[in-house]
Motif scaffolding. Structure first.
Motif, PDB file in Angstrom:
ATOM      1  N   THR A 150     -80.858 -34.640 -36.797  1.00 20.62           N
ATOM      2  CA  THR A 150     -81.713 -35.246 -35.780  1.00 20.62           C
ATOM      3  C   THR A 150     -82.120 -36.650 -36.208  1.00 20.62           C
ATOM      4  O   THR A 150     -82.028 -37.010 -37.375  1.00 20.62           O
ATOM      5  CB  THR A 150     -82.984 -34.396 -35.553  1.00 20.62           C
ATOM      6  OG1 THR A 150     -83.720 -34.303 -36.781  1.00 20.62           O
ATOM      7  CG2 THR A 150     -82.626 -32.999 -35.066  1.00 20.62           C
ATOM      8  N   GLU A 167     -85.311 -39.713 -35.349  1.00 15.61           N
ATOM      9  CA  GLU A 167     -86.662 -39.846 -34.808  1.00 15.61           C
ATOM     10  C   GLU A 167     -86.726 -40.945 -33.755  1.00 15.61           C
ATOM     11  O   GLU A 167     -86.173 -42.025 -33.915  1.00 15.61           O
ATOM     12  CB  GLU A 167     -87.649 -40.162 -35.933  1.00 15.61           C
ATOM     13  CG  GLU A 167     -89.105 -40.174 -35.476  1.00 15.61           C
ATOM     14  CD  GLU A 167     -90.083 -40.321 -36.622  1.00 15.61           C
ATOM     15  OE1 GLU A 167     -91.222 -40.746 -36.369  1.00 15.61           O
ATOM     16  OE2 GLU A 167     -89.686 -40.023 -37.768  1.00 15.61           O
ATOM     17  N   GLY A 177     -91.722 -40.884 -32.462  1.00 13.34           N
ATOM     18  CA  GLY A 177     -92.419 -39.916 -33.292  1.00 13.34           C
ATOM     19  C   GLY A 177     -91.915 -38.498 -33.183  1.00 13.34           C
ATOM     20  O   GLY A 177     -92.534 -37.579 -33.724  1.00 13.34           O
ATOM     21  N   VAL A 178     -90.789 -38.276 -32.482  1.00  8.75           N
ATOM     22  CA  VAL A 178     -90.241 -36.930 -32.266  1.00  8.75           C
ATOM     23  C   VAL A 178     -88.793 -36.913 -32.735  1.00  8.75           C
ATOM     24  O   VAL A 178     -88.060 -37.900 -32.557  1.00  8.75           O
ATOM     25  CB  VAL A 178     -90.322 -36.519 -30.777  1.00  8.75           C
ATOM     26  CG1 VAL A 178     -89.762 -35.124 -30.576  1.00  8.75           C
ATOM     27  CG2 VAL A 178     -91.763 -36.600 -30.283  1.00  8.75           C
ATOM     28  N   ARG A 179     -88.370 -35.795 -33.306  1.00 18.86           N
ATOM     29  CA  ARG A 179     -86.990 -35.654 -33.762  1.00 18.86           C
ATOM     30  C   ARG A 179     -86.115 -35.159 -32.609  1.00 18.86           C
ATOM     31  O   ARG A 179     -86.460 -34.190 -31.920  1.00 18.86           O
ATOM     32  CB  ARG A 179     -86.910 -34.649 -34.919  1.00 18.86           C
ATOM     33  CG  ARG A 179     -87.852 -34.891 -36.066  1.00 18.86           C
ATOM     34  CD  ARG A 179     -87.567 -36.163 -36.815  1.00 18.86           C
ATOM     35  NE  ARG A 179     -86.236 -36.188 -37.404  1.00 18.86           N
ATOM     36  CZ  ARG A 179     -85.791 -37.144 -38.195  1.00 18.86           C
ATOM     37  NH1 ARG A 179     -86.580 -38.184 -38.495  1.00 18.86           N
ATOM     38  NH2 ARG A 179     -84.568 -37.106 -38.693  1.00 18.86           N
ATOM     39  N   TRP A 180     -84.981 -35.850 -32.368  1.00 16.01           N
ATOM     40  CA  TRP A 180     -84.070 -35.509 -31.271  1.00 16.01           C
ATOM     41  C   TRP A 180     -82.656 -35.337 -31.805  1.00 16.01           C
ATOM     42  O   TRP A 180     -82.214 -36.086 -32.677  1.00 16.01           O
ATOM     43  CB  TRP A 180     -84.083 -36.598 -30.204  1.00 16.01           C
ATOM     44  CG  TRP A 180     -85.421 -36.880 -29.626  1.00 16.01           C
ATOM     45  CD1 TRP A 180     -86.265 -37.892 -29.971  1.00 16.01           C
ATOM     46  CD2 TRP A 180     -86.088 -36.141 -28.595  1.00 16.01           C
ATOM     47  NE1 TRP A 180     -87.412 -37.844 -29.228  1.00 16.01           N
ATOM     48  CE2 TRP A 180     -87.330 -36.768 -28.371  1.00 16.01           C
ATOM     49  CE3 TRP A 180     -85.757 -35.018 -27.843  1.00 16.01           C
ATOM     50  CZ2 TRP A 180     -88.246 -36.315 -27.420  1.00 16.01           C
ATOM     51  CZ3 TRP A 180     -86.663 -34.558 -26.896  1.00 16.01           C
ATOM     52  CH2 TRP A 180     -87.884 -35.195 -26.701  1.00 16.01           C
TER      53      TRP A 180
END
Length: 322
Positions: free
Chosen positions: A169, A171, A174-177
């Protein structure tokens, strides 16, 4: 516009409040989480201590009022298993589920709309008949069976795609995708396709039915009489007038994909909310189950509101007050 929005917000609050009662009482009258969390040889004193620490010794109405007061502050309870705020655990898993649901619905729209439009414009062609036959298969085949076949074929036999997990993943905000990396996309492909098959068939048949209703209309004949090309007539007039019911279904189905991605996430070991709720049910983690269901309720309410707003964008004749 403002009065309509105010009414919808009041309705949404009423729906969410009613669901807090139904969900909380429904979950808290089933099973004994203490019996699951403690070993069989636990003493009565240990049981009573755990019951008191979880607040399960209080009357149900008092537990509900405590839950409601916490929910108004954004606190949906503390997980029995993780010993963390239940909402926090769910929000950690939500990006994985949202990513999977968005990928599945994009596949449904990108594949379903053109095929449904083709089947509606040329209903007697061999291609249209093949498309509709394929849609029946999409409705009929069980999701869990299709997922297992995909793993056997593409992962075990051919070795093209990984069988499970989320992969690498990256970032963003601020979110892991997963979709931001090639390895993540390879891990996303099979579960997204498995989750999308039913939705592709649904969108395909809906677009075909709407197209068959729109094509004989007078304004389509008028557009053709003006000398517009067939492609222009289809893009400008036919497609636009079939999109309103499609938006409704896609909106509602997006909520259902989020809520019922349990099977796909379990088969492909996708670390999302669906797999989390299955584990929580096995362990009778009541705060986690209640928090998950409330998050789904709020998502459905928001999606319905967004769909209503999109009506006016697609068709100015639709007035929000009506």
């Amino acid at each position: 516009m403002i009065s309509w929005l105010a009414k919808r917000v009041i309705q949404a609050v009423a729906v969410v409040l009613a669901m807090t009662v139904i969900v909380f009482i429904g979950v808290n009258v089933i099973g004994d989480p203490v019996a699951v969390l403690l070993p069989p040889d636990a003493t009565q004193d240990e049981r009573l201590r755990v019951i008191a620490s979880f607040g399960l010794d209080r009357p149900l109405w008092e537990q509900y009022l405590s839950f409601l007061a916490g929910a108004l502050r954004g606190d949906l309870g503390r997980s029995f298993v993780f010993s963390e705020p239940a909402l926090s655990v769910i929000l950690q898993r939500m990006p994985a589920t949202l990513e999977l649901a968005i990928a599945a619905m994009l596949l449904a729209v990108i594949v379903g709309v053109p095929l449904g439009l083709y089947a509606g414009v040329r209903p007697n062609s061999a291609g249209a008949k093949a498309v509709m036959a394929g849609s029946i298969l999409g409705f009929s085949l069980p999701t869990f069976w299709v997922g297992l076949v995909m793993i056997m074929l593409f992962s075990v036999q051919l070795g093209w795609l990984p069988a499970g997990g989320r992969g690498e993943t990256a970032e963003f905000l601020g979110v892991r995708w997963s979709f931001l990396t090639l390895d993540g996309l390879r891990h996303l492909a099979l579960p997204a396709l498995n989750l999308a098959l039913f939705k592709i068939s649904l969108v395909m048949r809906l677009v075909r039915a709407e197209t068959r209703e729109v094509v004989p209309q007078d304004y389509i004949r008028t557009a053709r009489a003006k000398g517009l090309s067939e492609g222009s007539v289809i893009r400008t007039h036919v497609l636009k007038n079939t999109l309103i019911p499609v938006v409704t279904i896609v909106g509602l189905e997006f909520g259902s994909v989020i809520a019922f991605s349990v099977v796909t996430e379990t088969i492909f070991s996708w670390p999302g909310m669906g797999k989390l709720i299955i584990d929580s049910i096995h362990l009778l983690d009541r705060p986690m189950i209640v928090a998950y269901l409330m998050v789904i309720v709020v998502l459905f309410v928001l999606i319905n509101l967004i769909v209503d707003l999109l009506y006016t964008v697609l068709d100015p004749r639709v007035r929000l007050e009506n």
